[in-house]
Scaffold this active site. Structure first.
Site, mmCIF file in Angstrom:
data_model
loop_
_atom_site.group_PDB
_atom_site.id
_atom_site.type_symbol
_atom_site.label_atom_id
_atom_site.label_comp_id
_atom_site.label_asym_id
_atom_site.label_seq_id
_atom_site.Cartn_x
_atom_site.Cartn_y
_atom_site.Cartn_z
ATOM 1 N N ASP A 40 1.361 -5.352 8.555
ATOM 2 C CA ASP A 40 0.281 -4.604 8.253
ATOM 3 C C ASP A 40 -0.852 -5.389 8.242
ATOM 4 O O ASP A 40 -1.166 -6.096 7.142
ATOM 5 C CB ASP A 40 0.446 -3.552 7.159
ATOM 6 C CG ASP A 40 -0.540 -2.456 6.757
ATOM 7 O OD1 ASP A 40 -1.654 -2.934 7.270
ATOM 8 O OD2 ASP A 40 -0.505 -1.656 6.291
ATOM 9 N N TYR B 106 -11.025 0.517 10.654
ATOM 10 C CA TYR B 106 -12.354 0.774 9.992
ATOM 11 C C TYR B 106 -12.743 -0.123 8.542
ATOM 12 O O TYR B 106 -13.719 -0.084 8.064
ATOM 13 C CB TYR B 106 -12.129 2.277 9.416
ATOM 14 C CG TYR B 106 -10.829 2.429 8.622
ATOM 15 C CD1 TYR B 106 -10.641 1.889 7.206
ATOM 16 C CD2 TYR B 106 -9.919 3.113 9.154
ATOM 17 C CE1 TYR B 106 -9.471 2.295 6.642
ATOM 18 C CE2 TYR B 106 -8.916 3.364 8.425
ATOM 19 C CZ TYR B 106 -8.410 3.068 7.366
ATOM 20 O OH TYR B 106 -7.213 3.450 6.702
ATOM 21 N N LYS B 107 -11.784 -1.287 8.572
ATOM 22 C CA LYS B 107 -12.250 -2.102 7.266
ATOM 23 C C LYS B 107 -13.121 -3.427 8.005
ATOM 24 O O LYS B 107 -14.398 -3.356 8.306
ATOM 25 C CB LYS B 107 -10.953 -2.759 6.710
ATOM 26 C CG LYS B 107 -10.204 -1.487 5.996
ATOM 27 C CD LYS B 107 -8.988 -2.018 5.146
ATOM 28 C CE LYS B 107 -8.011 -1.039 4.938
ATOM 29 N NZ LYS B 107 -8.121 -0.053 3.827
ATOM 30 N N PHE C 48 0.921 -1.131 -0.030
ATOM 31 C CA PHE C 48 -0.026 0.118 -0.063
ATOM 32 C C PHE C 48 0.847 1.191 0.318
ATOM 33 O O PHE C 48 1.882 1.165 0.578
ATOM 34 C CB PHE C 48 -0.700 0.010 1.118
ATOM 35 C CG PHE C 48 -1.926 1.221 1.342
ATOM 36 C CD1 PHE C 48 -3.126 0.866 0.488
ATOM 37 C CD2 PHE C 48 -1.591 2.151 2.050
ATOM 38 C CE1 PHE C 48 -4.034 2.109 0.430
ATOM 39 C CE2 PHE C 48 -2.508 3.397 2.174
ATOM 40 C CZ PHE C 48 -3.590 3.092 1.508
ATOM 41 N N ARG D 252 -12.595 -4.302 -7.170
ATOM 42 C CA ARG D 252 -12.506 -5.016 -5.904
ATOM 43 C C ARG D 252 -13.615 -5.285 -5.112
ATOM 44 O O ARG D 252 -14.392 -4.405 -4.815
ATOM 45 C CB ARG D 252 -11.488 -4.057 -4.966
ATOM 46 C CG ARG D 252 -10.139 -4.552 -4.687
ATOM 47 C CD ARG D 252 -9.260 -3.473 -3.932
ATOM 48 N NE ARG D 252 -10.075 -2.496 -3.042
ATOM 49 C CZ ARG D 252 -9.618 -2.102 -1.715
ATOM 50 N NH1 ARG D 252 -8.568 -2.674 -1.561
ATOM 51 N NH2 ARG D 252 -10.233 -1.152 -1.138
HETATM 52 C C1 PLP Z 1 -2.701 -1.974 4.028
HETATM 53 C C2 PLP Z 1 -2.880 -0.530 4.472
HETATM 54 N N1 PLP Z 1 -1.940 -0.016 5.132
HETATM 55 C C3 PLP Z 1 -2.157 1.238 5.421
HETATM 56 C C4 PLP Z 1 -3.240 1.992 5.104
HETATM 57 C C5 PLP Z 1 -3.195 3.656 5.581
HETATM 58 O O1 PLP Z 1 -4.182 3.433 6.499
HETATM 59 P P1 PLP Z 1 -4.332 4.947 7.424
HETATM 60 O O2 PLP Z 1 -5.200 5.747 6.247
HETATM 61 O O3 PLP Z 1 -5.285 4.465 8.693
HETATM 62 O O4 PLP Z 1 -3.058 5.632 7.736
HETATM 63 C C6 PLP Z 1 -4.073 1.460 4.399
HETATM 64 C C7 PLP Z 1 -5.452 2.130 3.903
HETATM 65 O O5 PLP Z 1 -6.375 1.827 3.378
HETATM 66 C C8 PLP Z 1 -4.113 0.197 3.944
HETATM 67 O O6 PLP Z 1 -4.935 -0.470 3.129
#
Ligand code: PLP
Length: 413
Positions: free
Chosen positions: A198, A223-224, A126, A372
């Site tokens: 992560d 939040y997911k 990400f 997705r």
């Molecule tokens: C795999 C992954 N890492 C990090 C993040 C970033 O998260 P945040 O916006 O809470 O910093 C996301 C956001 O969708 C994500 O999917």
């Protein structure tokens, strides 16, 4: 009734988790396949928030920090999340965003492995994770090595001695591919490096055993699949054995051993409490706490079994219903290589997702060409997936996605 529809109904009738859907408030007639971006609203949240705002905040005011145990919430909620991660109490803290927690964890890891110049991550990681890895590397004079998870064991065999930390995701956020978390963790630790996961796309969807697998550090969002609400606090896991040497850069007063004392300098609190930073976003944190009750009494192995049934069925539907219409499956077909989402490739993905949403099927897309579909087994049914794929077939056959309002935008937020 066609065969797939009948199969959907049979699978739903035999679903041992069907009742869990009542723990969520979903709009009638909407098929919600975006739980991997923002989970649905748990029914426990609105009354909990009304109480928090009106009684705890409105009447209790500042007294609620003690009387309602607001102060203890980051560790209390952390432990609740920890249960879903296979983490014993006292190793998980809730708060801030995943990006902040990632920064903290990467810096702390670099400090725990001095003299090792490499920070490894997935080239497909990400964006936040890649940007933060680069930034932390600049701060500490390290280099970022981009190594795909499948190549990691080989890379570590030859270059492992130089690796400080390997930061990976169990589930690829675009393709939904699930990697072998215990095997990767073993390989990283055998090289003397630290393993940082992560868990954004895994927590609440894939059973995890962080303690048993010897994971060093982990972060993830609320939040997911945890359904904690938009911008819900993230979490950080620090294995008990590392807590004393966990020297993170964001040394806010909440992580101090004596946060209310008249101290001149920073002395970290004992245990995971040292990973606290500043005043927590209490409304969001308490919404997340209420949301997590949706997992009460729920066995994540059963959630995983249902998730595999749903994603397997979705793949079968995607093979047949919109077959020949330009969609190709990106997510691995093998169950043990699949997270809780299914991704399809289509050159007009953006327009197709927009057209689906107009008809009550909400998914999302990742540029340039991925549709997705996030599959939350706590509230979805096989029939909804059949409906979604039937709609996908019908609207692409009718070329509805080519209507002017669905044309590709230059950027997608
Ligand atoms: C795999 C992954 N890492 C990090 C993040 C970033 O998260 P945040 O916006 O809470 O910093 C996301 C956001 O969708 C994500 O999917």
């Amino acid at each position: 009734m066609e065969a797939l529809e009948r199969r959907a109904e049979e699978l739903d009738a035999a679903d041992p988790l069907a009742d869990l859907r009542r723990r969520f408030l979903l709009p009638d007639g909407l098929v919600y396949l975006d739980g991997n971006s923002l989970g649905a609203l748990p029914a426990a949240v609105p009354p909990a928030m009304a109480d928090v705002v009106q009684r705890q905040w409105g009447s209790g005011l500042v007294r609620s920090w003690n009387e309602e145990a607001w102060w203890a919430a980051p560790l209390r909620v952390g432990d609740r999340i920890g249960r879903l991660l296979g983490a014993a109490p006292g190793q998980t803290v809730a708060g801030d965003s995943t990006s902040v927690q990632l920064f903290n964890a990467l810096c702390a890891a670099a400090r725990m492995r001095p003299g090792r110049p490499l920070l490894l991550t997935d080239p497909g990681q990400f964006p936040s994770d890649r940007y933060l890895a680069e930034s932390v590397a600049r701060l500490f004079g390290l280099r970022v090595g981009y190594v795909p998870p499948a190549e990691l064991p080989d890379f570590l065999r030859t270059h492992g001695e130089g690796v400080a930390v390997a930061a990976y995701s169990p589930v690829d956020y675009r393709t939904g591919e699930l990697f072998d978390v215990p095997a990767v963790t073993r390989a990283v630790r055998a090289a003397g490096a630290l393993m940082l996961w992560d868990l954004c796309h895994a927590a609440g969807a894939v059973p995890l055993r962080l303690d048993e697998w010897g994971v060093d550090l982990a972060v993830g969002c609320g939040y997911k699949f945890l359904s904690g609400g938009p911008g819900a606090p993230a979490f950080l896991y620090v294995a008990g054995r590392h807590q004393e040497s966990f020297d993170h850069p964001l040394t806010g007063w909440n992580g101090h051993a004596d946060p209310f004392g008249p101290t001149a300098g920073y002395t970290p609190a004992e245990g995971i409490g040292r990973a606290r930073i500043g005043t927590p976003p209490m409304l969001s944190l308490l919404a997340l706490e209420a949301a997590l009750t949706a997992f009460d009494g729920v066995d994540l192995d059963r959630v995983r079994a249902k998730s595999l049934s749903l994603t397997g069925f979705l793949i079968d539907c995607a093979d047949t219903l919109p077959g020949g219409l330009g969609f190709s499956l990106v997510t691995p077909r093998e169950p043990d290589r699949r997270g809780s989402q299914v991704a399809l490739r289509h050159p007009e993905a953006y327009a197709v997702v927009q057209a689906l949403a107009e008809h009550g099927v909400v998914g999302d897309m990742r540029a340039p060409d991925l549709l997705r579909f996030g599959v939350n087994a706590l509230y979805l049914t096989h029939r909804e997936l059949w409906l979604a794929m039937t709609l996908l077939r019908d609207l692409t056959t009718a070329q509805e996605h080519r209507a002017p309002r669905h044309q590709q935008r230059a950027t997608v937020t």
